[in-house]
Every structure is written in C-alpha cells, then in structure tokens.
Design a protein around this motif. Structure first.
Motif, PDB file in Angstrom:
ATOM      1  N   ALA A   1       7.180 -17.980   2.830  1.00  0.00           N
ATOM      2  CA  ALA A   1       7.477 -16.689   2.197  1.00  0.00           C
ATOM      3  C   ALA A   1       7.280 -15.549   3.191  1.00  0.00           C
ATOM      4  O   ALA A   1       8.066 -14.601   3.225  1.00  0.00           O
ATOM      5  N   GLY A   2       6.250 -15.654   4.012  1.00  0.00           N
ATOM      6  CA  GLY A   2       6.026 -14.638   5.037  1.00  0.00           C
ATOM      7  C   GLY A   2       7.162 -14.588   6.044  1.00  0.00           C
ATOM      8  O   GLY A   2       7.639 -13.506   6.406  1.00  0.00           O
ATOM      9  N   LYS A   3       7.639 -15.752   6.484  1.00  0.00           N
ATOM     10  CA  LYS A   3       8.761 -15.800   7.435  1.00  0.00           C
ATOM     11  C   LYS A   3      10.036 -15.228   6.811  1.00  0.00           C
ATOM     12  O   LYS A   3      10.793 -14.519   7.463  1.00  0.00           O
ATOM     13  N   ILE A   4      10.259 -15.558   5.548  1.00  0.00           N
ATOM     14  CA  ILE A   4      11.453 -15.057   4.848  1.00  0.00           C
ATOM     15  C   ILE A   4      11.393 -13.533   4.745  1.00  0.00           C
ATOM     16  O   ILE A   4      12.390 -12.845   4.951  1.00  0.00           O
ATOM     17  N   LEU A   5      10.221 -13.024   4.440  1.00  0.00           N
ATOM     18  CA  LEU A   5      10.041 -11.586   4.331  1.00  0.00           C
ATOM     19  C   LEU A   5      10.275 -10.909   5.685  1.00  0.00           C
ATOM     20  O   LEU A   5      10.945  -9.866   5.767  1.00  0.00           O
ATOM     21  N   LEU A   6       9.769 -11.508   6.754  1.00  0.00           N
ATOM     22  CA  LEU A   6      10.001 -10.957   8.091  1.00  0.00           C
ATOM     23  C   LEU A   6      11.484 -10.997   8.454  1.00  0.00           C
ATOM     24  O   LEU A   6      12.021 -10.042   9.025  1.00  0.00           O
ATOM     25  N   GLN A   7      12.159 -12.104   8.113  1.00  0.00           N
ATOM     26  CA  GLN A   7      13.593 -12.212   8.375  1.00  0.00           C
ATOM     27  C   GLN A   7      14.353 -11.130   7.611  1.00  0.00           C
ATOM     28  O   GLN A   7      15.265 -10.488   8.144  1.00  0.00           O
ATOM     29  N   TYR A   8      13.987 -10.905   6.384  1.00  0.00           N
ATOM     30  CA  TYR A   8      14.613  -9.867   5.552  1.00  0.00           C
ATOM     31  C   TYR A   8      14.437  -8.494   6.194  1.00  0.00           C
ATOM     32  O   TYR A   8      15.385  -7.700   6.268  1.00  0.00           O
TER      33      TYR A   8
ATOM     34  N   GLU B   1       6.880  -2.355  13.589  1.00  0.00           N
ATOM     35  CA  GLU B   1       6.242  -1.737  12.434  1.00  0.00           C
ATOM     36  C   GLU B   1       6.655  -0.272  12.341  1.00  0.00           C
ATOM     37  O   GLU B   1       6.606   0.474  13.312  1.00  0.00           O
ATOM     38  N   ARG B   2       7.092   0.105  11.147  1.00  0.00           N
ATOM     39  CA  ARG B   2       7.488   1.476  10.851  1.00  0.00           C
ATOM     40  C   ARG B   2       6.847   1.856   9.519  1.00  0.00           C
ATOM     41  O   ARG B   2       6.405   0.995   8.770  1.00  0.00           O
ATOM     42  N   ALA B   3       6.858   3.111   9.225  1.00  0.00           N
ATOM     43  CA  ALA B   3       6.266   3.581   7.971  1.00  0.00           C
ATOM     44  C   ALA B   3       6.925   2.917   6.763  1.00  0.00           C
ATOM     45  O   ALA B   3       6.243   2.527   5.812  1.00  0.00           O
ATOM     46  N   GLU B   4       8.250   2.736   6.812  1.00  0.00           N
ATOM     47  CA  GLU B   4       8.960   2.197   5.647  1.00  0.00           C
ATOM     48  C   GLU B   4       8.793   0.689   5.473  1.00  0.00           C
ATOM     49  O   GLU B   4       9.038   0.159   4.392  1.00  0.00           O
ATOM     50  N   ASN B   5       8.390  -0.025   6.524  1.00  0.00           N
ATOM     51  CA  ASN B   5       8.244  -1.474   6.375  1.00  0.00           C
ATOM     52  C   ASN B   5       6.794  -1.939   6.507  1.00  0.00           C
ATOM     53  O   ASN B   5       6.518  -3.134   6.426  1.00  0.00           O
ATOM     54  N   ARG B   6       5.867  -1.030   6.692  1.00  0.00           N
ATOM     55  CA  ARG B   6       4.469  -1.372   6.944  1.00  0.00           C
ATOM     56  C   ARG B   6       3.872  -2.238   5.824  1.00  0.00           C
ATOM     57  O   ARG B   6       3.205  -3.225   6.074  1.00  0.00           O
ATOM     58  N   ARG B   7       4.141  -1.873   4.602  1.00  0.00           N
ATOM     59  CA  ARG B   7       3.573  -2.599   3.456  1.00  0.00           C
ATOM     60  C   ARG B   7       4.085  -4.037   3.402  1.00  0.00           C
ATOM     61  O   ARG B   7       3.317  -4.978   3.238  1.00  0.00           O
ATOM     62  N   LEU B   8       5.402  -4.224   3.562  1.00  0.00           N
ATOM     63  CA  LEU B   8       5.965  -5.574   3.515  1.00  0.00           C
ATOM     64  C   LEU B   8       5.545  -6.395   4.733  1.00  0.00           C
ATOM     65  O   LEU B   8       5.342  -7.603   4.622  1.00  0.00           O
ATOM     66  N   LEU B   9       5.384  -5.769   5.879  1.00  0.00           N
ATOM     67  CA  LEU B   9       4.889  -6.481   7.063  1.00  0.00           C
ATOM     68  C   LEU B   9       3.469  -6.993   6.829  1.00  0.00           C
ATOM     69  O   LEU B   9       3.137  -8.123   7.191  1.00  0.00           O
ATOM     70  N   PHE B  10       2.649  -6.160   6.237  1.00  0.00           N
ATOM     71  CA  PHE B  10       1.280  -6.587   5.928  1.00  0.00           C
ATOM     72  C   PHE B  10       1.290  -7.787   4.990  1.00  0.00           C
ATOM     73  O   PHE B  10       0.569  -8.761   5.200  1.00  0.00           O
ATOM     74  N   LEU B  11       2.128  -7.726   3.957  1.00  0.00           N
ATOM     75  CA  LEU B  11       2.207  -8.836   3.006  1.00  0.00           C
ATOM     76  C   LEU B  11       2.705 -10.111   3.682  1.00  0.00           C
ATOM     77  O   LEU B  11       2.215 -11.202   3.409  1.00  0.00           O
ATOM     78  N   ALA B  12       3.689  -9.968   4.581  1.00  0.00           N
ATOM     79  CA  ALA B  12       4.206 -11.136   5.301  1.00  0.00           C
ATOM     80  C   ALA B  12       3.105 -11.774   6.135  1.00  0.00           C
ATOM     81  O   ALA B  12       2.952 -12.999   6.144  1.00  0.00           O
ATOM     82  N   ARG B  13       2.324 -10.961   6.835  1.00  0.00           N
ATOM     83  CA  ARG B  13       1.222 -11.499   7.648  1.00  0.00           C
ATOM     84  C   ARG B  13       0.179 -12.185   6.768  1.00  0.00           C
ATOM     85  O   ARG B  13      -0.358 -13.229   7.130  1.00  0.00           O
ATOM     86  N   LEU B  14      -0.097 -11.595   5.630  1.00  0.00           N
ATOM     87  CA  LEU B  14      -1.058 -12.181   4.697  1.00  0.00           C
ATOM     88  C   LEU B  14      -0.576 -13.537   4.186  1.00  0.00           C
ATOM     89  O   LEU B  14      -1.333 -14.508   4.145  1.00  0.00           O
ATOM     90  N   LEU B  15       0.697 -13.618   3.834  1.00  0.00           N
ATOM     91  CA  LEU B  15       1.268 -14.879   3.358  1.00  0.00           C
ATOM     92  C   LEU B  15       1.226 -15.954   4.440  1.00  0.00           C
ATOM     93  O   LEU B  15       0.972 -17.119   4.162  1.00  0.00           O
ATOM     94  N   MET B  16       1.466 -15.565   5.666  1.00  0.00           N
ATOM     95  CA  MET B  16       1.535 -16.533   6.760  1.00  0.00           C
ATOM     96  C   MET B  16       0.165 -17.071   7.153  1.00  0.00           C
ATOM     97  O   MET B  16       0.065 -18.090   7.830  1.00  0.00           O
ATOM     98  N   ALA B  17      -0.894 -16.442   6.705  1.00  0.00           N
ATOM     99  CA  ALA B  17      -2.238 -16.895   7.044  1.00  0.00           C
ATOM    100  C   ALA B  17      -2.711 -18.022   6.131  1.00  0.00           C
ATOM    101  O   ALA B  17      -3.739 -18.631   6.391  1.00  0.00           O
ATOM    102  N   GLY B  18      -1.970 -18.315   5.090  1.00  0.00           N
ATOM    103  CA  GLY B  18      -2.397 -19.331   4.132  1.00  0.00           C
ATOM    104  C   GLY B  18      -1.714 -20.658   4.338  1.00  0.00           C
ATOM    105  O   GLY B  18      -0.925 -20.856   5.251  1.00  0.00           O
TER     106      GLY B  18
END
Length: 161
Positions: free
Chosen positions: A145-152, A85-102
C-alpha cells in the motif's frame, strides 16, 4: 502501468461479456455483471480463480479481488518511487512511509489500490484512521500500500505528455 490496471486487463481477457468496474465494496477490488449475461458463470469463475483471483457470485453479480499470491507478486515487482516532499503531498508521503514500515497485509493495500485508481483523495483521508485501527488490533500494515501510494504521488507529479 499500475497494478490495478494490469489486473483489470487480465480479468477482461477472461470475461466473455459484461462490465468490469472498480468495486466500492470493502472486501473486493472489482465488480462485474457477467453472471447475469451468461449461462455458465461457474466456468468463468473457475477460470478467474485459476488465474489467481478470488471470486464471489452473490445475486447475479461477481465480486473479484486478487488472491494473496497475486498481491505478494505485485509487492515484489513494484519498484519503489520516492517523490520529492512538498506541502501538498507531505501527509500522503508520511502515510506511505508508515505503511512501508510494517508487515504485509492486503486489506490496506486493497483500500489504497481502490482509492488511487479512482483518484479519490477524499477517501484517502480515511487512511490514518484505518492505519491506527490496524495498529490497535495488531494487524499488519502494508508495504505494498505504501509503494502504491508513492507511485500515485509520482504519477501526479509527472507533467502530461
């Protein structure tokens, strides 16, 4: 190699001619003009559908997406990457985790696939609103979608060779 590139290669192997691009249409991943270039577009459509793709042929164009079975296989085979986790990827990491919970839904997976393949981070800014809308409508999110975002995000961190 990411999922969309694998599917692109698979489709290209089945197309006799024409271009294949990532579609900007919401319901599909790919677009091609092969129906304008060949006589038997329905034969090619059948071959693509036998390979697990959904194909529509409106007005001489072919709009294609993976079928539910292809999405399910992709979700099962895609490894889970977790970038630092870094400042520049924090937002997308949060979204990826949110997507993976569903539970798995493919509309958001299609959207994330399209955005990451095009490196369109401006479009990814719409993702929080799309997640909120899906939750309001009680529609499934998308662990894929969460996994794809993390891979990206991992691919962005890797230094070029």
């Amino acid at each position: 190699m990411n999922i969309i590139n694998l599917w692109r290669q698979e489709i290209l192997a089945l197309l006799p001619c024409g271009f294949l691009k990532i579609s900007r249409e919401q319901g599909f991943l790919f677009v091609s003009d092969f129906p304008l270039r060949i006589q038997d577009a329905l034969y090619v459509q059948a071959r693509l559908e036998n390979a697990g793709f959904v194909v529509q042929l409106p007005k001489g164009m072919a709009f294609m997406d993976a079928g539910a079975e292809k999405y399910a296989r992709a979700a099962a085979m895609l490894p889970l990457y977790v970038p630092k986790e870094r400042a520049e990827n924090r937002r997308l990491l949060f979204l990826a985790r949110l997507l993976m919970a569903g539970e798995e839904g493919y509309a958001l997976a299609r959207f994330v696939l399209r955005c990451t393949a095009l490196h369109d981070e401006k479009a990814l800014e719409r993702l929080p609103g799309l997640i909120a809308l899906a939750k309001r409508k009680k529609q499934p999110l998308s662990p894929l979608a969460g996994k794809i975002l993390l891979q990206y995000l991992m691919e962005k961190e890797e230094p070029p060779c």
